[in-house]
Design a protein around this motif. Structure first.
Motif, PDB file in Angstrom:
ATOM      1  N   GLY A  60      22.320  62.619  55.004  1.00  0.00           N
ATOM      2  CA  GLY A  60      23.616  63.003  54.478  1.00  0.00           C
ATOM      3  C   GLY A  60      22.639  64.067  52.676  1.00  0.00           C
ATOM      4  O   GLY A  60      21.405  63.389  52.890  1.00  0.00           O
ATOM      5  N   LYS A  61      23.608  64.818  52.936  1.00  0.00           N
ATOM      6  CA  LYS A  61      22.827  66.417  51.845  1.00  0.00           C
ATOM      7  C   LYS A  61      22.556  65.463  50.443  1.00  0.00           C
ATOM      8  O   LYS A  61      22.203  65.615  48.985  1.00  0.00           O
ATOM      9  N   LEU A  62      23.569  64.344  50.334  1.00  0.00           N
ATOM     10  CA  LEU A  62      23.336  63.606  49.058  1.00  0.00           C
ATOM     11  C   LEU A  62      23.134  62.344  48.867  1.00  0.00           C
ATOM     12  O   LEU A  62      23.401  61.741  47.486  1.00  0.00           O
ATOM     13  N   ASP A  63      21.964  61.980  49.287  1.00  0.00           N
ATOM     14  CA  ASP A  63      21.398  60.848  49.905  1.00  0.00           C
ATOM     15  C   ASP A  63      21.082  60.441  48.492  1.00  0.00           C
ATOM     16  O   ASP A  63      20.050  60.876  47.709  1.00  0.00           O
ATOM     17  N   GLY A  64      21.576  59.080  48.149  1.00  0.00           N
ATOM     18  CA  GLY A  64      21.146  58.564  47.298  1.00  0.00           C
ATOM     19  C   GLY A  64      21.478  58.775  45.450  1.00  0.00           C
ATOM     20  O   GLY A  64      21.182  58.586  43.904  1.00  0.00           O
ATOM     21  N   LYS A  65      22.451  60.200  45.260  1.00  0.00           N
ATOM     22  CA  LYS A  65      22.914  61.199  44.537  1.00  0.00           C
ATOM     23  C   LYS A  65      23.800  59.810  43.499  1.00  0.00           C
ATOM     24  O   LYS A  65      24.375  59.339  44.337  1.00  0.00           O
ATOM     25  N   ILE A  66      23.944  59.538  42.328  1.00  0.00           N
ATOM     26  CA  ILE A  66      24.757  59.837  41.223  1.00  0.00           C
ATOM     27  C   ILE A  66      25.134  61.051  40.460  1.00  0.00           C
ATOM     28  O   ILE A  66      25.168  61.995  40.155  1.00  0.00           O
ATOM     29  N   ALA A  67      27.057  60.688  41.277  1.00  0.00           N
ATOM     30  CA  ALA A  67      27.960  62.239  40.929  1.00  0.00           C
ATOM     31  C   ALA A  67      29.217  61.555  39.556  1.00  0.00           C
ATOM     32  O   ALA A  67      29.620  60.569  39.629  1.00  0.00           O
ATOM     33  N   LEU A  68      29.330  62.975  38.874  1.00  0.00           N
ATOM     34  CA  LEU A  68      30.963  62.416  38.361  1.00  0.00           C
ATOM     35  C   LEU A  68      31.473  63.197  38.539  1.00  0.00           C
ATOM     36  O   LEU A  68      30.815  64.606  39.016  1.00  0.00           O
TER      37      LEU A  68
ATOM     38  N   GLU B 223      28.674  62.115  52.456  1.00  0.00           N
ATOM     39  CA  GLU B 223      27.206  62.973  52.471  1.00  0.00           C
ATOM     40  C   GLU B 223      26.213  62.389  52.092  1.00  0.00           C
ATOM     41  O   GLU B 223      25.388  62.478  52.042  1.00  0.00           O
ATOM     42  N   GLY B 224      26.478  60.829  51.638  1.00  0.00           N
ATOM     43  CA  GLY B 224      25.455  59.274  51.110  1.00  0.00           C
ATOM     44  C   GLY B 224      25.124  59.855  49.877  1.00  0.00           C
ATOM     45  O   GLY B 224      24.102  58.942  49.192  1.00  0.00           O
ATOM     46  N   ALA B 225      26.068  60.494  48.559  1.00  0.00           N
ATOM     47  CA  ALA B 225      26.119  59.768  47.002  1.00  0.00           C
ATOM     48  C   ALA B 225      25.831  57.950  46.961  1.00  0.00           C
ATOM     49  O   ALA B 225      27.457  57.259  47.910  1.00  0.00           O
ATOM     50  N   ALA B 226      25.419  57.853  46.361  1.00  0.00           N
ATOM     51  CA  ALA B 226      24.947  56.363  46.153  1.00  0.00           C
ATOM     52  C   ALA B 226      26.644  56.040  45.082  1.00  0.00           C
ATOM     53  O   ALA B 226      26.755  54.715  45.836  1.00  0.00           O
ATOM     54  N   HIS B 227      26.958  56.626  44.588  1.00  0.00           N
ATOM     55  CA  HIS B 227      28.101  55.984  43.966  1.00  0.00           C
ATOM     56  C   HIS B 227      28.530  57.549  42.942  1.00  0.00           C
ATOM     57  O   HIS B 227      27.874  58.616  42.552  1.00  0.00           O
ATOM     58  N   VAL B 228      30.058  57.345  43.028  1.00  0.00           N
ATOM     59  CA  VAL B 228      30.507  58.713  42.348  1.00  0.00           C
ATOM     60  C   VAL B 228      31.533  57.808  41.321  1.00  0.00           C
ATOM     61  O   VAL B 228      32.175  56.758  41.769  1.00  0.00           O
ATOM     62  N   PHE B 229      31.795  58.275  39.895  1.00  0.00           N
ATOM     63  CA  PHE B 229      32.036  58.365  39.262  1.00  0.00           C
ATOM     64  C   PHE B 229      33.623  59.333  39.332  1.00  0.00           C
ATOM     65  O   PHE B 229      33.403  60.420  39.053  1.00  0.00           O
ATOM     66  N   ILE B 230      34.776  58.799  38.825  1.00  0.00           N
ATOM     67  CA  ILE B 230      35.764  60.366  39.280  1.00  0.00           C
ATOM     68  C   ILE B 230      36.838  60.004  37.396  1.00  0.00           C
ATOM     69  O   ILE B 230      36.968  58.938  37.092  1.00  0.00           O
ATOM     70  N   THR B 231      37.590  60.293  36.549  1.00  0.00           N
ATOM     71  CA  THR B 231      38.574  60.536  35.484  1.00  0.00           C
ATOM     72  C   THR B 231      39.495  61.119  36.430  1.00  0.00           C
ATOM     73  O   THR B 231      40.005  61.846  37.022  1.00  0.00           O
ATOM     74  N   GLY B 232      40.817  60.605  35.078  1.00  0.00           N
ATOM     75  CA  GLY B 232      41.477  61.315  35.472  1.00  0.00           C
ATOM     76  C   GLY B 232      42.149  60.945  34.346  1.00  0.00           C
ATOM     77  O   GLY B 232      42.203  59.348  33.494  1.00  0.00           O
TER      78      GLY B 232
ATOM     79  N   TYR C 146      30.282  58.457  29.658  1.00  0.00           N
ATOM     80  CA  TYR C 146      28.518  58.536  29.388  1.00  0.00           C
ATOM     81  C   TYR C 146      28.002  57.042  29.068  1.00  0.00           C
ATOM     82  O   TYR C 146      27.017  57.092  29.683  1.00  0.00           O
ATOM     83  N   SER C 147      28.603  56.419  28.309  1.00  0.00           N
ATOM     84  CA  SER C 147      27.800  55.145  27.306  1.00  0.00           C
ATOM     85  C   SER C 147      28.141  54.076  29.426  1.00  0.00           C
ATOM     86  O   SER C 147      27.079  53.323  29.336  1.00  0.00           O
ATOM     87  N   LEU C 148      28.858  54.385  30.079  1.00  0.00           N
ATOM     88  CA  LEU C 148      29.932  53.710  31.259  1.00  0.00           C
ATOM     89  C   LEU C 148      28.216  53.646  32.288  1.00  0.00           C
ATOM     90  O   LEU C 148      27.726  52.773  32.426  1.00  0.00           O
ATOM     91  N   ILE C 149      28.583  55.083  32.443  1.00  0.00           N
ATOM     92  CA  ILE C 149      27.392  55.163  33.431  1.00  0.00           C
ATOM     93  C   ILE C 149      26.166  55.401  33.339  1.00  0.00           C
ATOM     94  O   ILE C 149      25.376  55.175  33.793  1.00  0.00           O
ATOM     95  N   GLN C 150      25.745  55.761  32.487  1.00  0.00           N
ATOM     96  CA  GLN C 150      24.369  55.139  31.742  1.00  0.00           C
ATOM     97  C   GLN C 150      23.732  54.185  31.290  1.00  0.00           C
ATOM     98  O   GLN C 150      22.851  53.045  32.293  1.00  0.00           O
ATOM     99  N   LYS C 151      25.216  53.151  31.310  1.00  0.00           N
ATOM    100  CA  LYS C 151      24.611  51.653  31.294  1.00  0.00           C
ATOM    101  C   LYS C 151      25.098  51.321  33.249  1.00  0.00           C
ATOM    102  O   LYS C 151      24.090  49.844  33.063  1.00  0.00           O
ATOM    103  N   GLU C 152      25.965  51.883  33.845  1.00  0.00           N
ATOM    104  CA  GLU C 152      25.808  51.242  35.305  1.00  0.00           C
ATOM    105  C   GLU C 152      24.715  51.550  35.838  1.00  0.00           C
ATOM    106  O   GLU C 152      24.455  50.886  36.910  1.00  0.00           O
ATOM    107  N   LYS C 153      24.308  53.279  35.284  1.00  0.00           N
ATOM    108  CA  LYS C 153      23.742  53.859  36.525  1.00  0.00           C
ATOM    109  C   LYS C 153      21.890  54.565  36.172  1.00  0.00           C
ATOM    110  O   LYS C 153      21.113  54.438  36.444  1.00  0.00           O
TER     111      LYS C 153
END
Length: 251
Positions: A2-10, A29-38, A73-80
């Motif tokens: 994929g075009k985004l293999d292994g990437k961490i995205a928000l 596209e292969g993103a390893a993990h995606v964080f979404i907010t709402g 961002y504290s959560l993203i840093q802790k998890e990924k």
């Protein structure tokens, strides 16, 4: 591959519409993990189910609230530990013609669309990967004069300016900053702009007629453009405003 293999995205504002469609594309596209907010937990829970429940984390919060951003961002840093891609998508807009604009309307719109985007990006920088990609969700409103939407239009013009300036600010870290600017797109937010079905049909028809292609765009069409800006396909692209608008702002 994929075009985004292994990437961490928000993706902020990722529970529906363009944000949700982009999350689907990122995962495909292969993103390893995606964080979404709402803001709405119910909508986030539904989005996670739509996305299959794997490699995705939904975080409730308001991007105009700095404390909520700190928690995110504290959560993203802790998890990924880091972040490779940021799509600052959260935004809002309501009609308020000149002469009836209130201070609250101005503050609410700028808090979400400008202040929220600024601090979403700034607070991401300590965990952002050098060479990563930041995409801001703008609008054709950045270059068009729209009746009753002067405050909204001004916030989207601000985003275009942010992208130019941040491209220069972050060049030493090789972080690319671009803006994707949709035209009329069939989203829940667009459909909620009118109060009944008849008005909705008339509104959508008017929007479609304003495009060269004579149709409303789909969220996935914007998502594909965001994937391009997030991936190495756009490795020599930075500081631009990419219109996905069926020609509305061009002709």
């Amino acid at each position: 591959m994929g075009k985004l293999d292994g990437k961490i995205a928000l993706i902020t504002g990722g529970s529906e519409g363009i944000g949700l469609a982009t999350a689907q594309r990122f995962l495909a596209e292969g993103a390893a993990h995606v964080f979404i907010t709402g803001r709405r937990q119910e909508a986030l829970d539904k989005a996670v189910k739509t996305l299959g429940g794997k490699n995705v984390t939904a975080v409730q919060g308001d991007t105009s609230n700095l404390a909520d951003l700190d928690k995110l961002y504290s959560l993203i840093q802790k998890e990924k530990g880091h972040l490779d891609i940021l799509f600052a998508n959260a935004g809002s807009g309501r009609v308020a013609p000149l002469g009836s604009i209130t201070e609250k309307h101005f503050d609410d719109t700028f808090n979400v669309n400008a202040k929220g985007v600024l601090f979403t990006v700034q607070k991401a920088l300590p965990i952002f990967t050098n060479g990563g990609s930041i995409i801001l969700n703008g609008s054709i409103a950045s270059v068009k004069g729209v009746p009753g939407l002067s405050v909204y239009c001004a916030t989207k013009a601000a985003l275009r300016s942010f992208a130019r300036c941040w491209t220069v600010d972050l060049k030493e870290r090789k972080i690319r900053v671009n803006t994707v600017s949709p035209g009329p797109i069939d989203t829940p937010a667009m459909r909620s702009a009118t109060s009944n079905e008849e008005e909705q049909k008339a509104f959508m028809a008017t929007m479609a007629a304003g495009t060269v292609m004579n149709r409303i765009g789909e969220s996935d069409e914007v998502a594909k453009a965001v994937v391009f800006l997030a991936s190495d396909d756009s490795s020599y692209v930075t500081g631009i405003e990419l219109f996905v608008d069926g020609g509305t702002a061009q002709i």
